[in-house]
Design a protein around this motif. Sequence first.
Motif, PDB file in Angstrom:
ATOM      1  N   UNK A  92     -11.026 -24.037  -0.973  1.00 37.11           N
ATOM      2  CA  UNK A  92     -12.322 -24.084  -0.125  1.00 37.11           C
ATOM      3  C   UNK A  92     -11.587 -22.907   0.931  1.00 37.11           C
ATOM      4  N   UNK A  93     -10.452 -23.618   1.558  1.00 32.40           N
ATOM      5  CA  UNK A  93     -10.062 -22.689   2.536  1.00 32.40           C
ATOM      6  C   UNK A  93      -9.193 -21.394   2.117  1.00 32.40           C
ATOM      7  N   UNK A  94      -8.777 -20.900   1.299  1.00 33.83           N
ATOM      8  CA  UNK A  94      -8.121 -20.017   0.226  1.00 33.83           C
ATOM      9  C   UNK A  94      -8.922 -19.421   0.033  1.00 33.83           C
ATOM     10  N   UNK A  95      -9.975 -19.575   0.032  1.00 31.60           N
ATOM     11  CA  UNK A  95     -11.117 -18.328  -0.670  1.00 31.60           C
ATOM     12  C   UNK A  95     -11.602 -18.120   0.840  1.00 31.60           C
ATOM     13  N   UNK A  96     -12.079 -18.816   1.987  1.00 35.69           N
ATOM     14  CA  UNK A  96     -12.075 -18.512   3.108  1.00 35.69           C
ATOM     15  C   UNK A  96     -11.744 -17.154   3.715  1.00 35.69           C
ATOM     16  N   UNK A  97      -9.948 -17.100   3.591  1.00 37.91           N
ATOM     17  CA  UNK A  97      -8.842 -16.298   3.969  1.00 37.91           C
ATOM     18  C   UNK A  97      -8.905 -15.192   3.695  1.00 37.91           C
ATOM     19  N   UNK A 111      -5.577 -13.774   4.623  1.00 35.24           N
ATOM     20  CA  UNK A 111      -4.312 -12.783   4.792  1.00 35.24           C
ATOM     21  C   UNK A 111      -4.116 -14.346   4.277  1.00 35.24           C
ATOM     22  N   UNK A 112      -2.356 -14.046   4.032  1.00 31.77           N
ATOM     23  CA  UNK A 112      -1.608 -14.265   3.789  1.00 31.77           C
ATOM     24  C   UNK A 112      -1.395 -16.205   4.864  1.00 31.77           C
ATOM     25  N   UNK A 113      -0.581 -16.746   4.501  1.00 31.36           N
ATOM     26  CA  UNK A 113      -0.671 -18.150   5.093  1.00 31.36           C
ATOM     27  C   UNK A 113       0.815 -19.282   3.864  1.00 31.36           C
ATOM     28  N   UNK A 114       1.067 -19.083   5.268  1.00 32.01           N
ATOM     29  CA  UNK A 114       2.351 -19.889   4.560  1.00 32.01           C
ATOM     30  C   UNK A 114       2.923 -21.254   4.598  1.00 32.01           C
ATOM     31  N   UNK A 115       3.539 -21.932   2.695  1.00 32.82           N
ATOM     32  CA  UNK A 115       3.121 -23.582   2.766  1.00 32.82           C
ATOM     33  C   UNK A 115       3.102 -24.193   3.921  1.00 32.82           C
ATOM     34  N   UNK A 116       4.149 -23.766   5.273  1.00 31.17           N
ATOM     35  CA  UNK A 116       4.248 -25.031   6.239  1.00 31.17           C
ATOM     36  C   UNK A 116       2.857 -24.892   6.582  1.00 31.17           C
ATOM     37  N   UNK A 117       2.093 -22.943   7.154  1.00 33.50           N
ATOM     38  CA  UNK A 117       0.093 -23.555   7.869  1.00 33.50           C
ATOM     39  C   UNK A 117      -0.235 -25.076   7.013  1.00 33.50           C
ATOM     40  N   UNK A 125      -6.520 -14.697  -8.676  1.00 28.76           N
ATOM     41  CA  UNK A 125      -4.912 -14.920  -8.819  1.00 28.76           C
ATOM     42  C   UNK A 125      -4.428 -14.988  -7.659  1.00 28.76           C
ATOM     43  N   UNK A 126      -3.925 -15.768  -7.555  1.00 25.63           N
ATOM     44  CA  UNK A 126      -2.962 -16.808  -6.495  1.00 25.63           C
ATOM     45  C   UNK A 126      -1.545 -15.949  -6.240  1.00 25.63           C
ATOM     46  N   UNK A 127      -1.182 -14.986  -4.976  1.00 25.62           N
ATOM     47  CA  UNK A 127      -0.299 -14.266  -4.895  1.00 25.62           C
ATOM     48  C   UNK A 127       0.784 -15.190  -4.345  1.00 25.62           C
ATOM     49  N   UNK A 128       1.907 -14.979  -4.185  1.00 23.23           N
ATOM     50  CA  UNK A 128       3.076 -15.761  -3.618  1.00 23.23           C
ATOM     51  C   UNK A 128       3.948 -14.025  -3.076  1.00 23.23           C
ATOM     52  N   UNK A 129       3.964 -14.732  -2.310  1.00 22.61           N
ATOM     53  CA  UNK A 129       4.731 -14.200  -1.747  1.00 22.61           C
ATOM     54  C   UNK A 129       6.355 -14.261  -0.657  1.00 22.61           C
ATOM     55  N   UNK A 130       7.222 -14.119  -0.765  1.00 20.10           N
ATOM     56  CA  UNK A 130       8.637 -14.829  -0.452  1.00 20.10           C
ATOM     57  C   UNK A 130       8.469 -14.348   1.363  1.00 20.10           C
ATOM     58  N   UNK A 131       8.851 -15.197   2.058  1.00 17.40           N
ATOM     59  CA  UNK A 131       8.649 -15.678   3.541  1.00 17.40           C
ATOM     60  C   UNK A 131       7.005 -14.875   4.548  1.00 17.40           C
ATOM     61  N   UNK A 132       6.160 -15.117   2.983  1.00 19.88           N
ATOM     62  CA  UNK A 132       4.807 -14.709   4.085  1.00 19.88           C
ATOM     63  C   UNK A 132       3.815 -15.591   4.374  1.00 19.88           C
ATOM     64  N   UNK A 133       4.100 -16.047   2.480  1.00 20.49           N
ATOM     65  CA  UNK A 133       3.230 -17.363   2.271  1.00 20.49           C
ATOM     66  C   UNK A 133       2.102 -16.353   0.754  1.00 20.49           C
ATOM     67  N   UNK A 134       1.168 -17.330   0.927  1.00 13.98           N
ATOM     68  CA  UNK A 134      -0.134 -17.147  -0.250  1.00 13.98           C
ATOM     69  C   UNK A 134      -1.426 -15.900   0.274  1.00 13.98           C
ATOM     70  N   UNK A 135      -2.134 -15.879  -0.569  1.00 21.41           N
ATOM     71  CA  UNK A 135      -3.125 -15.319  -0.949  1.00 21.41           C
ATOM     72  C   UNK A 135      -3.704 -14.873  -2.261  1.00 21.41           C
ATOM     73  N   UNK A 136      -5.925 -15.271  -1.861  1.00 20.07           N
ATOM     74  CA  UNK A 136      -6.131 -15.498  -2.963  1.00 20.07           C
ATOM     75  C   UNK A 136      -6.598 -14.261  -3.009  1.00 20.07           C
TER      76      UNK A 136
END
Length: 711
Positions: A14-19, A21-27, A56-67
């Motif tokens: 649900x959090x990813x659906x509402x975002x 922007x990219x969000x890091x794994x650390x956050x 699609x769950x997209x992942x980018x190095x140093x930027x994080x993930x975005x749906x």
Amino acid sequence: MVASLTSRQRFLALHLLAREEFETVAALSAGFRVSPRTIRYDLKLLEGWFGEWGLELERRPRRGVILRGGRSERERAEIHLDTPEPRIVPLTKEERIRSITLFLLVQSDGLTVDQLARELDISRGTVLRDLDVVQKQLVVHGVVVERIPGRGLYTRSSEFHWRQAAAVLLTDMRQDGEYRSLPLQSGSDPFSGWPTEAMMREFEETLSRWGSPLVQALSGSALQVLAVYLALMVVRLKAGKWIEKAKKEPDDVKPLPEYAEALRLSHHLEERFCIDVPESETVHLTLRLLGAQRFQVLRTEIGENDPSVGRVVDGIIRVVSDMLQMPLERDKELQEGLSVHLKPALIRLRFGFFIKNPLLKEVRSRYPRIYAASQKAAFWVERVTGHSVPPSEIGYIAMHIGAAVWRFTATKPTVRRVLLVCASGVGTAKLLESHLRRELSGVVWTGVSTAAKAKEEAERHQVDFVISTLPLDDSFPDLPVHFISPVPTWEEIQILREKLLFVRRPERVPPISRLMALIDEHAHIRNRKGLEKRLTEWMGNHFSMPSPEVSSFSTGRMDCDPMLDQLLKSEHLCLQQSCSDWKEAVNTGARPLLERGMIERSYVEQIVRNMIEHGAYMVIAPGIALLHARPEDGVNAVCMSLLTLDEGVSFGHEANDPVDVVITFATLDNNMHLTALSQLMELLSDEQRLERLREAKTSPEAQRVIQPFLP
């Protein structure tokens, strides 16, 4: 697919659906209060789930993930996640361990770590750590957990051991109000096929009305355990599971009243639940009744293979008295209490019945020396009976011993000034004096004298008790004289200890005859007998109690009783050390005290001898050893050291090995270490603090863990 998502994974989706922007794994890790590794595991699982909804769950190095995906796909996925609302599941460590234990016992076809993680809404790593605890707990009851690669987790046990583990689990959960109250992610009911709460309440009511003095003599907790066991017995027999007759079961139970009660209970079960109760189940129920805790004993012990209860009681008291340096043999209440406890306890030990001790942790932490003495006595019981004594039983023994110790200290025994009179040569006299000093630590020794000079020495040192290896004449009309052999037996030492500590005599008070002679020199006495009587009464009222500074059994805190931080200084801490075996651990832990002259090498050597002779009784809790000897073995100052090991070593204790925390302490008497030791044991009983202490690499880190336990 949504049913397989845990509560945390739903909220993450649900959090990813509402975002947008990219969000890091650390956050994400910080926001959901889990490790980055757990977040990565959840994202990998959600990647496939989102794909089923066209996202699609997209992942980018140093930027994080975005749906990535359209609005309609997002809305459909969000609606699906919103229903049904996630359940609340057990989150505390104790709840997790009980839940995992329950699943292992009920899943005959096995289960996987992933299944447990989903059901309990925890990570795989947490499941694996909890599994280590569960395995250790279950093996105590004879249930082995097997991890088969590619297939999952299975349990292996006999029906007897399975029921024992199940009875302990259900009893604990009922007492804490958790039974049948574990809502899980899948909505499954792990208690399916287990006794209902109504069934167990029915058995409790039946037992409370059972017209039998034998059943009515059981303690309240024993009745609750028996009700749980009867309910388990019914459901297992209905499922075609029964206990086979064991080889070690006695053949002479039928004449016993416990067998008659077990037979009555079996007939009741057959009529009430329409089941057949085999003879082996009735015999097993008989043994349960024989081993149940009770307030009074209505029978004599059975079987020719067990020693008499009286012999075991005497042996326990003897071992404990010797270690604590207290004459507990004269305590009739201790003898009676241990007899009542040990008659059923010996049955439990013989047939492998487990009994829970809810106060075990508190007894270990608050009374470590008494627990260590009781464990030493338990090792003696193991050698005599051939049966292992578990920590729960040791804890009950320690409770009886602790009560006796408090009764003893309440009598405020007097520390005496003693003169030893010896007819033998100097060598024999010194040997006897050394032996008595070791055995009678609560005594002020004024020295050794010959018979010819005994009276002169007694007056010069103001002694109030004489020990002699030869009969003396009337040289000491106002002092007690005790005869002892040059090489005294254990029984002689015990008799002497009782006389020294319990025969009340005024401390350093001149005898009546000397006072009368002094008065005679300066006055005319008209009523000699009357004056002697009056002086005796007056002196008895004013000089009978010992001064608090010399009483070695005082229960209060004394000025010379140091706190934990005064003893565990930074130079006394040895952290993250490596030792190859227990002897090296003993020497490493004692090294800081030896280097500062607080103890002698003889003290360390005596610890090693005690371990070899009596077993690992100083290993008082899982992973914790409390090393000590007597003050006479080479103590120069009250001191304590703490050793932690990077890898535990075996001390030879079946239940508590390996040991990675070693406390070495030395004291000049029975009191001067108690406050610090109590504070330390309180710290060690706190699992989170103990883990931090084990991980500490520097003295400041360790002292920060210790500080909260100081007043």
